[in-house]
Design an enzyme around this catalytic site. Sequence first.
Site, PDB file in Angstrom:
ATOM      1  NE  ARG A 118      40.626  49.323   1.001  1.00 36.87           N
ATOM      2  CZ  ARG A 118      41.460  49.512   1.967  1.00 36.87           C
ATOM      3  NH1 ARG A 118      42.775  48.728   1.839  1.00 36.87           N
ATOM      4  NH2 ARG A 118      41.384  50.182   3.058  1.00 36.87           N
ATOM      5  CB  THR A 130      51.772  43.609  14.539  1.00 34.97           C
ATOM      6  OG1 THR A 130      51.869  44.969  14.548  1.00 34.97           O
ATOM      7  CG2 THR A 130      52.480  42.867  15.440  1.00 34.97           C
ATOM      8  CB  THR A 163      55.527  51.666   7.565  1.00 28.15           C
ATOM      9  OG1 THR A 163      55.043  52.784   7.214  1.00 28.15           O
ATOM     10  CG2 THR A 163      56.671  51.474   8.922  1.00 28.15           C
ATOM     11  CG  LEU A 176      49.230  59.888   4.426  1.00 22.47           C
ATOM     12  CD1 LEU A 176      48.159  59.561   5.227  1.00 22.47           C
ATOM     13  CD2 LEU A 176      49.067  59.769   3.067  1.00 22.47           C
ATOM     14  CG  LEU A 181      55.195  61.845  15.505  1.00 25.26           C
ATOM     15  CD1 LEU A 181      54.576  61.505  14.013  1.00 25.26           C
ATOM     16  CD2 LEU A 181      54.995  63.231  15.564  1.00 25.26           C
ATOM     17  CB  CYS A 232      50.904  53.436  11.654  1.00 22.18           C
ATOM     18  SG  CYS A 232      50.326  52.956   9.952  1.00 22.18           S
ATOM     19  CG  PHE A 251      42.597  56.210  14.413  1.00 22.30           C
ATOM     20  CD1 PHE A 251      42.332  55.796  13.147  1.00 22.30           C
ATOM     21  CD2 PHE A 251      43.907  56.925  14.719  1.00 22.30           C
ATOM     22  CE1 PHE A 251      43.185  56.606  12.066  1.00 22.30           C
ATOM     23  CE2 PHE A 251      44.687  57.205  13.715  1.00 22.30           C
ATOM     24  CZ  PHE A 251      44.317  57.023  12.218  1.00 22.30           C
TER      25      PHE A 251
END
Length: 469
Positions: A54, A106, A144, A175, A239, A288, A350
């Site tokens: 990465r 998760t 998060t 974001l 949301l 998320c 997605f």
Amino acid sequence: MKIVLGFARPGRKVAFRMKICCIGAGYVGGPTMAMIALKAPDIEVRVVDMNATRIAAWNSGTLPIYEPGLDDVVKQTRGKNLHFSTDVNGAIKAADIIFVAVNTPTKTYGVGAGRAADLRFIESVARTIAEVATGPKIIVEKSTIPVKTAETIKDILAANARGIKFEVLSNPEFLAEGTAVADLQMPDRVLIGGERTPGGEQAMQTLVDVYARWVPRDRIITTNLWSSELSKLVANAFLAQRISSINSISALCEATGADVDEVANAIGKDSRIGPKFLKASVGFGGSCFQKDILNLVYLCEHFGLPEVAAYWDGVVKMNDWQKRRFSTKIVRALFNTVADKKIAVLGFAFKKDTNDTRESAAIAVCRDLLAEQANVVVYDPQVPADEIRRDVLGKGKEDARLTVAKTAYEATEGAHAIAVVTEWDEFKKLDYAKILGTMHKPAFIFDGRNILDLCKLTALGFRTYGIGK
Ligand code: NAD
Ligand code: UGA
């Protein structure tokens, strides 16, 4: 804050006012740090990650994430005050502020499996910081995380501090992928949580000053640590709840003859409801929403609030139902069998303008269709073929029924049906008359994003299905 000498460009020394590092060079760490580097040329920013591939991509001409506008921001800063490397320890030692933007997926094992957040990467970073740091640091939670994680971080740091002073702040990121650069450039708000102690207030002020270089001061909110941590989970839950709400209504629209886009427009005009996030779809995806709601559900259960947990769990359940409803609709419309029929799946990411496929509705749709023995051909403008196969089938697995096309025309040639799963703009501009000519008849289109003009396509000769139409 101490002044450190650094290189603005090869051969030219400048004084950096501050050194920031970010552990985790993903969808959050990369863009957020690039924006800080752009807006604060007097701050040196080092983004580090244990994933060498990465990091190599961040240092190359092809960034590891596709995000409109990001190439430009990175080009303007990389090698000047923005650096990507795998030297986690070196970056920690040098930094005044350390952002932690590692993944918090998760949990898939043990207590809380399937719901709780897996905090192993957060804990490992806290331990590394405690081990390596030689001077005082401000640690910023960018990832998060569940409420009270800052307590865990502080605990680990304190137990290993060797007299070094650490302040822990929460600064969740809001974001959205695909619009990350614009979101970072002009955020609705920046949220900073800290301890209401003199040290905590000072640390918060230091971070406020970083953002205040480009974010209007009235958009920078400071709160206590727990409000900040919880607000991030709640923002995502609200949301996602809107999407599940409108998706639930899409089913009622299909049953009654109402049109979900008309309903969304009508209710969205009420300024108390507002027009955003009311687009019915095949279901929300992304790394998320589901993860953060499940995390919220787990927290509620942990704190003895089963009714609250059940309320939010409904948002995820509705989303799963919507994805399944879409694939079931395809099977039913194609005379109750798709076995050996070719189904072209347009879009795999997605959402549009990203190459991220995590939890994409396309994965569930492809799996359902393969389970019905369809021949599934996927086309996505940004997602590599290997990624599509890995996501649908699992690492290293092959299935001759799943293939990946290089263009939408190749995918749809000889197909019995088209399923639009991602709302890429190019799908609106395809030559559907030409496509129809190459398909088996009757030719079906299932628009899982309501982006196509179904009246026109019906007039061309397609059998068309939208969401909530
Ligand atoms: P990601 O998986 O793309 O990136 C995380 C990176 O952290 C990986 O590259 C991984 O190698 C690295 N990492 C993990 N442990 C490490 C360690 N000990 N040392 C060095 N590197 C380490 O994740 P992401 O999408 O960037 O998300 C990061 C966090 O931000 C998550 O908590 C997520 O919920 C949150 N978030 C994500 C988004 C988004 O749009 N993706 C938006 C807001 C918040
Ligand atoms: C979301 C939030 O919007 C960000 O504020 C947050 O920072 C981020 O999650 C995060 O914490 O990771 P993101 O998942 O990148 O951002 O993208 P969204 O635009 O929120 O879309 C999420 C999913 O919902 C996508 O699959 C999208 O297609 C779907 N969606 C969105 C709908 O189906 N209908 C809508 O009206 C809006």
